[in-house]
Each structure stands twice: as C-alpha cells, then as structure tokens.
Design a protein around this motif. Structure first.
Motif, short mmCIF file in Angstrom:
data_model
loop_
_atom_site.label_atom_id
_atom_site.label_comp_id
_atom_site.label_asym_id
_atom_site.label_seq_id
_atom_site.Cartn_x
_atom_site.Cartn_y
_atom_site.Cartn_z
N SER A 16 39.35 -7.03 27.52
CA SER A 16 38.62 -5.81 27.91
C SER A 16 37.77 -5.22 26.79
O SER A 16 36.89 -4.40 27.05
N ALA A 17 38.01 -5.61 25.53
CA ALA A 17 37.24 -5.02 24.43
C ALA A 17 35.75 -5.29 24.62
O ALA A 17 34.90 -4.48 24.25
N TRP A 18 35.43 -6.45 25.20
CA TRP A 18 34.02 -6.79 25.39
C TRP A 18 33.37 -5.85 26.39
O TRP A 18 32.27 -5.35 26.15
N GLN A 19 34.07 -5.59 27.52
CA GLN A 19 33.48 -4.68 28.52
C GLN A 19 33.33 -3.28 27.93
O GLN A 19 32.31 -2.63 28.08
N SER A 20 34.35 -2.82 27.22
CA SER A 20 34.28 -1.44 26.74
C SER A 20 33.17 -1.26 25.70
O SER A 20 32.69 -0.16 25.49
N GLN A 21 32.73 -2.35 25.07
CA GLN A 21 31.61 -2.24 24.14
C GLN A 21 30.31 -2.75 24.78
O GLN A 21 29.31 -2.99 24.08
N SER A 22 30.36 -2.98 26.11
CA SER A 22 29.21 -3.48 26.87
C SER A 22 28.59 -4.72 26.24
O SER A 22 27.38 -4.82 26.05
N LYS A 23 29.45 -5.67 25.84
CA LYS A 23 28.95 -6.92 25.26
C LYS A 23 29.50 -8.11 26.03
O LYS A 23 30.59 -8.02 26.60
N ALA A 24 28.75 -9.22 26.03
CA ALA A 24 29.25 -10.45 26.65
C ALA A 24 30.21 -11.10 25.66
O ALA A 24 29.96 -11.08 24.45
N PRO A 25 31.36 -11.66 26.14
CA PRO A 25 32.34 -12.27 25.24
C PRO A 25 31.72 -13.32 24.33
O PRO A 25 30.98 -14.18 24.79
N ARG A 26 31.93 -13.20 23.03
CA ARG A 26 31.44 -14.19 22.07
C ARG A 26 32.37 -14.21 20.89
O ARG A 26 33.59 -14.29 21.05
#
Ligand code: C5P
Length: 235
Positions: A16-26
């Motif tokens: 979920s950290a990716w969604q909360s920072q509005s970034k695509a997983p990388r």
C-alpha cells in the motif's frame, strides 16, 4: 574506505505504500521518507561519515535516471559510481566487488534499504576492519526465536543469549570476499548476506554492535516506523 550500496531490488513487499504516495510500484528506495527518497538518507549518512571516501551504488538500469537525480540533488563531495545490479542481492554485491578499484583493500557493504544507519555506525564499522577480516553489524535479539518445520510445528528453541540479528554494514577484506563470492558461485550457494559466504568458507566473522534504529525498510509499517525515528532525530 570503500562503500558498496546494494540498491537493485524492487519493492514487492511495500504494498500500500505505493498507492499512498501515488506512485507505481518500482524500487522501494525511491519511496519518500520525510521529503527525501530512502536512498538519499542512506547517501547522506555515508557523506557525513569520516571514513568513507568512495561510494558505489548497484542498481537496475530503469532506476539510473532517478538515482542520478538523487545524487545530484544532494551535492555530495564524495565520488559516487553507478554499477549494474544483478538478479539477486548476492549477484549485485558480486558486481559491486568487481567494480571496485584495484587499490581497495577493505569494503563496507550497506543495504540502501537501511536508510537510518548513522555516520557513527559507518565509522565504527570502518574501524573494525583494522583488526579483523570480516564483520557484521548486529544487535541481540529481543524475542524468543523458534525453528519451525514445514507443517507449522516447532522443531526447537535456540538459546536466545547466543542469537543476534544481522544488519548491515557488513565489512570484509576485498580479496577474501571476492574469493568467497567466487566459491559461492561455483558451488551454487544462495545466501541473503555476505557474512554467510564468509562463514561457508570457514572464515571468522566478528560482531560489531549495530543500532536498534538501523531497521531495513521492507514493509509499509517499516516506513511509518522509520518516519517516526527520523522525526525524533531531526525535530
Ligand atoms: O529485498 P531486501 O530488502 O532484502 O534487499 C536488501 C537490499 O539489497 C536492498 O537495498 C535492495 O535494493 C538490494 N538488492 C539488490 N539487488 C537485488 C535485490 C536486492 O541490490 N537483486
């Protein structure tokens, strides 16, 4: 002292950290922690260390532009080299070792994901290599650890007083670690840290007192804990 930073992983367990920072997983090292990417905090500690003079970052090509922008934004005074990472951490470190200048006698290896390590820890670790060929920063474990079999039943309970949680930095004599990595590749050993290769080769690995705050940021919970540690440190 030469420092190699394995930074070629992904962020599979960051959920979920990716969604909360509005970034695509990388690469999780690109996630934001109090206004800077995780990798930036690691680099700032290396920059502030009194002993580190050379920094190599092992990364994947997809991340080069971002890594270069981070290094540029920090105005580091120490030289930073970008090295192609591998499919595993072990392979990334192997590539890093091959990229070291011939003059490198000793090396510290520090996971980019342990972004709260202090400059003092780096310096204590550099010091340790004056009297040993291999060391691991580690802290005594607080929990009782269980060895569990495939059916979910406990096999044994190791004596806690002998258990330490391994961190990075880990540091080694360069020629010896190169030899251990080569032996590991020849024998197909798969390990999650460099000390394990040293141990498999029958070489002694010293413990250096690590730091309780030197956590490896792996999950969204770790990111929240790292933020609160950093806040307490800075404000
Ligand atoms: O995945 P994990 O958090 O255990 O990775 C530890 C460190 O190793 C991270 O800093 C990660 O970027 C790095 N790594 C690497 N090359 C890989 C996998 C992980 O440099 N192929």
């Amino acid at each position: 002292m030469y420092l190699l930073i394995p930074a070629a992983g992904s962020g599979r367990r960051m959920g979920s950290a990716w969604q909360s920072q509005s970034k695509a997983p990388r690469n999780k090292l690109l996630l934001d922690l109090l206004g800077k990417p995780l990798l930036a905090w690691t680099l700032l500690a290396a920059e502030a260390s009194q002993t580190i003079a050379w920094i190599g970052i092992m990364g994947q090509p997809i991340d080069w532009d971002d890594f270069k922008a981070i290094v540029h934004s920090l105005n580091l005074t120490k030289p930073v080299h970008f090295i192609q990472g591998g499919a595993t951490r072990q392979e990334s470190v192997y590539n890093g070792l091959r990229a070291l200048p011939d003059a490198a006698e000793h090396v510290l290896i520090h996971d980019g994901a342990r972004c709260l390590a202090t400059p003092e820890l780096f310096d204590r670790c550099s010091q340790a290599l004056q009297s040993c060929d291999g060391f691991v920063a580690a802290i005594p474990v607080k929990d009782t650890i269980k060895v569990v079999n495939a059916t979910g039943v406990i096999d044994s309970t190791p004596n806690r007083s002998q258990l330490w949680a391994a961190q990075t930095p880990q540091g080694f004599s360069v020629p010896l670690l190169k030899k251990c990595h080569a032996e590991g590749r020849d024998n197909g050993w798969e390990v999650t840290d460099d000390a394990a290769l040293f141990e498999q080769c029958g070489l002694a690995v010293q413990i250096v007192e690590g730091e309780e705050t030197n956590l490896k940021v792996t999950t969204p919970m770790d990111l929240a804990i790292a933020e609160s540690i950093l806040r307490a440190r800075l404000f």
